[in-house]
Design an enzyme around this catalytic site. Structure first.
Site: not given
Length: 351
Positions: A140-142
């Site tokens: 995801g966003c990480a």
């Protein structure tokens, strides 16, 4: 540790203001829903504090009723195009020839493709036949910081090598036309399309940020907080309302110990780069970091001007920070959150 030789970002061709997106959503999606749902959706859109966003597709396509296959076919075509543009730009701006690359990492969580996008980049850019490939698809966003961590680990073991990271995200195509949950409303209000690429090396004399330390922090028993459910209509976002509170609760444990093991205090770091998520998350982080006289203005600016680009967001923030003049010895701290639930940290020093 590895040095970042350059960061380049690419935005797709369709640019829309929040007012234009709100009008299109109202006309193409919300016109036949219950008045209360419509009012809530429009309120969320207008209150997201995002000025404009980019999409690889016209709004008529985004707000169209499509199957997962139809959406994914659009994703594949656009992802390859944006990834190629981002990597070509990064190679040119860092003075790196494609055949100098030994390792390539690609990050994307907003579509599905086998072979992964990096395989297409090998052919399109004429990368070496023995290049190492690592697609990172489910963080995801990480994942932008995850990729920096993995590239740094590879370069520590192969100090004469060069690595590339390419993040390409198309969350606009994950829109769910029959879903009027708070999750889908918030997702539609904040996410945007875009790509970024980074070139790294171990042995390089040019001035730039070098990775000093990295960390991954797992919250534990929080897999329900964030992710995607795979449906016939595509990827339905999972975004629990407890995400901001969970981040706020754990922030001291994941942030301060990381600085302390590097013999640093909050005040010692010059440049703070946080994945902004949305308005609630960034406001909580801003309140905390503001107690120490620090700001996250670059993170807020990227959110306002480009929206949440998932894994590519933190690299857009890094590009903005690197464009500024820096004195030798300046420090930078990067942080992003992703499914798991987890946080990825990275410390930089300009030299």
């Amino acid at each position: 540790m590895s040095k970042i030789l350059g960061v380049s970002t690419v935005l797709p061709g369709y640019e829309y203001t929040t007012e234009e997106i709100t009008e299109a959503a109202d006309r193409l999606w919300l016109s036949h829903v219950e008045p209360e749902v419509r009012r809530m959706a429009l309120k969320i859109f207008k209150g997201a504090e995002i000025k404009k966003r980019h999409s690889a597709f016209p709004l008529e396509t985004v707000f169209k009723n499509q199957s997962f296959k139809e959406k994914n076919d659009l994703y594949i075509h656009a992802a390859i195009d944006l990834a190629e543009k981002a990597l070509r730009k990064a190679l040119a701006e860092s003075g790196t020839h494609p055949n100098e690359l030994d390792f390539i990492i690609t990050t994307s969580c907003t579509g599905f493709m086998i072979p992964s996008v990096d395989a297409y980049l090998v052919d399109k850019l004429g990368l070496r036949k023995n290049i190492k490939r690592l697609p990172v698809t489910e963080m995801g966003c990480a994942a932008g910081i995850s990729a920096l961590i993995y590239a740094n680990d590879y370069l520590k073991a192969n100090p004469k090598a060069k690595a590339a990271i390419v993040s390409v995200e198309l969350p606009s195509i994950t829109f769910q036309i029959d879903d009027f949950s708070m999750e889908n409303l918030v997702s539609t209000a904040i996410f945007a399309d875009g790509a970024a690429a980074v070139i790294l090396a171990q042995e390089d004399d040019r001035v730039g940020p070098r990775i000093v330390d990295t960390d991954m922090y797992h919250f534990g028993n929080t897999t329900h907080l964030m992710g995607y459910e795979l449906r016939n209509s595509g990827f339905k976002i999972v975004l629990d309302r407890d995400v901001p509170d969970t981040i706020q609760e754990h922030f001291p444990q994941l942030f301060l110990p990381f600085l302390e093991r590097n013999k640093l205090q909050v005040e010692d770091v010059h440049n703070y780069m946080f994945h902004p998520g949305g308005k609630k998350i960034i406001s909580r982080v801003e309140d905390y970091i503001g107690r120490f006289g620090k700001d996250i203005s670059d993170s807020k600016a990227v959110l306002n001007e480009r929206g949440n680009l998932s894994s590519a967001t933190i690299l857009h923030i890094l590009e903005r920070v690197m464009a500024k003049p820096h004195a030798a010895g300046e420090l930078g701290y990067m942080l992003a959150f992703g499914p798991g639930f987890s946080a990825q940290s990275l410390l930089l020093r300009w030299e």
